[in-house]
Design a protein around this motif. Structure first.
Motif, PDB file in Angstrom:
ATOM      1  N   ARG A  20       0.837  -1.205   0.000  1.00 13.38           N
ATOM      2  CA  ARG A  20       0.000   0.000   0.000  1.00 13.38           C
ATOM      3  C   ARG A  20       0.866   1.246   0.000  1.00 13.38           C
ATOM      4  O   ARG A  20       0.608   2.208  -0.737  1.00 13.38           O
ATOM      5  CB  ARG A  20      -0.927  -0.005   1.210  1.00 13.38           C
ATOM      6  N   SER A  21       1.892   1.254   0.836  1.00 14.09           N
ATOM      7  CA  SER A  21       2.803   2.396   0.897  1.00 14.09           C
ATOM      8  C   SER A  21       3.514   2.611  -0.431  1.00 14.09           C
ATOM      9  O   SER A  21       3.676   3.751  -0.888  1.00 14.09           O
ATOM     10  CB  SER A  21       3.824   2.172   2.015  1.00 14.09           C
ATOM     11  N   ALA A  22       3.926   1.517  -1.074  1.00 12.59           N
ATOM     12  CA  ALA A  22       4.603   1.626  -2.369  1.00 12.59           C
ATOM     13  C   ALA A  22       3.669   2.203  -3.422  1.00 12.59           C
ATOM     14  O   ALA A  22       4.082   3.011  -4.273  1.00 12.59           O
ATOM     15  CB  ALA A  22       5.112   0.259  -2.803  1.00 12.59           C
ATOM     16  N   LEU A  23       2.409   1.801  -3.383  1.00 13.01           N
ATOM     17  CA  LEU A  23       1.437   2.325  -4.348  1.00 13.01           C
ATOM     18  C   LEU A  23       1.181   3.817  -4.109  1.00 13.01           C
ATOM     19  O   LEU A  23       1.049   4.593  -5.063  1.00 13.01           O
ATOM     20  CB  LEU A  23       0.128   1.538  -4.250  1.00 13.01           C
ATOM     21  N   LEU A  24       1.122   4.228  -2.850  1.00 15.77           N
ATOM     22  CA  LEU A  24       0.915   5.650  -2.551  1.00 15.77           C
ATOM     23  C   LEU A  24       2.135   6.473  -2.972  1.00 15.77           C
ATOM     24  O   LEU A  24       1.990   7.586  -3.481  1.00 15.77           O
ATOM     25  CB  LEU A  24       0.618   5.838  -1.067  1.00 15.77           C
ATOM     26  N   ASP A  25       3.323   5.923  -2.756  1.00 10.96           N
ATOM     27  CA  ASP A  25       4.536   6.611  -3.220  1.00 10.96           C
ATOM     28  C   ASP A  25       4.507   6.762  -4.736  1.00 10.96           C
ATOM     29  O   ASP A  25       4.893   7.808  -5.281  1.00 10.96           O
ATOM     30  CB  ASP A  25       5.786   5.829  -2.810  1.00 10.96           C
ATOM     31  N   ALA A  26       4.038   5.714  -5.408  1.00 10.23           N
ATOM     32  CA  ALA A  26       3.948   5.757  -6.863  1.00 10.23           C
ATOM     33  C   ALA A  26       2.931   6.801  -7.310  1.00 10.23           C
ATOM     34  O   ALA A  26       3.165   7.554  -8.265  1.00 10.23           O
ATOM     35  CB  ALA A  26       3.553   4.374  -7.399  1.00 10.23           C
TER      36      ALA A  26
END
Length: 217
Positions: A20-26
């Motif tokens: 989830r964090s990686a997707l938000l960073d993206a």
């Protein structure tokens, strides 16, 4: 209950949080560098290096993603403002300037966050409503800090305090938006100084009025 299986020392829930964090960073990267129109499931997952099925374990729509970004930035603001207040001097101007500088720097040091808070937050009616809720929350924070600093007693909630706090936070956001767009030809430090002047002026004026009311028979 069976023990939760782990991979690489991480539980399933921790791995999900990482994705989830990686997707938000993206999403932050795409909005900040390519624009809101380019924010798609395919684009986010490609930027994050994840299969598209992982998008749907955390989000149901683009508004979900944008709401999470807005909430995340709001949480960062609360933390940096609290830290700035804790480390500031004891006088009203020092505290106000420290908090204002911390907030403005957070929102403008990273142009991607500027894009989210100034553009994406206004993209849909739901996001505008969420932004309004966030502004109200920060107005309550300003009111609470002012009441504590000046030692003002009165009815809760005091409509005058609520009005001034909402006016200050809403005015700051509008002014910051204009500054980011280039409508105000002043430096960031000057913007911080001018904003501090207004916050201190309204705060001390209210404290003075409250003192007068208490001294009246």
């Amino acid at each position: 209950m069976a023990a939760q299986r782990t991979y690489g020392g991480l539980s399933a829930e921790e791995r999900r949080a990482q994705r989830r964090s990686a997707l938000l960073d993206a999403a932050l990267e795409i909005i900040g560098t390519q624009g809101l129109d380019k924010l798609t499931v395919t684009g986010m997952c490609g930027e994050a290096g994840l299969n598209e099925r992982y998008y749907y374990e955390s989000f149901t729509s683009r508004d979900d993603v944008l709401t999470a970004l807005i909430d995340g930035i709001a949480e960062e603001l609360v933390l940096v403002i609290a830290a700035a207040l804790h480390g500031a001097g004891d006088d009203s101007r020092a505290k106000a300037r420290a908090a204002i500088a911390a907030g403005i720097h957070l929102l403008t040091d990273d142009p991607r966050k500027t894009e989210v808070t100034m553009v994406a937050a206004m993209a849909t009616p739901a996001l505008r409503a969420r932004t309004t809720e966030t502004i109200r929350a920060f107005a309550r924070l300003v009111a609470s800090e002012g009441i504590e600093f000046y030692g003002v007693d009165g009815p809760a909630p005091d409509p005058v305090i609520d009005f001034r706090a909402t006016y200050l936070v809403g005015g700051l956001i509008q002014t910051l938006t204009g500054w980011v767009r280039g409508d105000l030809d002043i430096s960031r430090e000057t913007l911080i100084d001018y904003t501090t002047d207004v916050f201190v002026l309204l705060g001390e004026d209210f404290a003075h009025r409250a003192d007068q009311d208490r001294s009246e028979p």
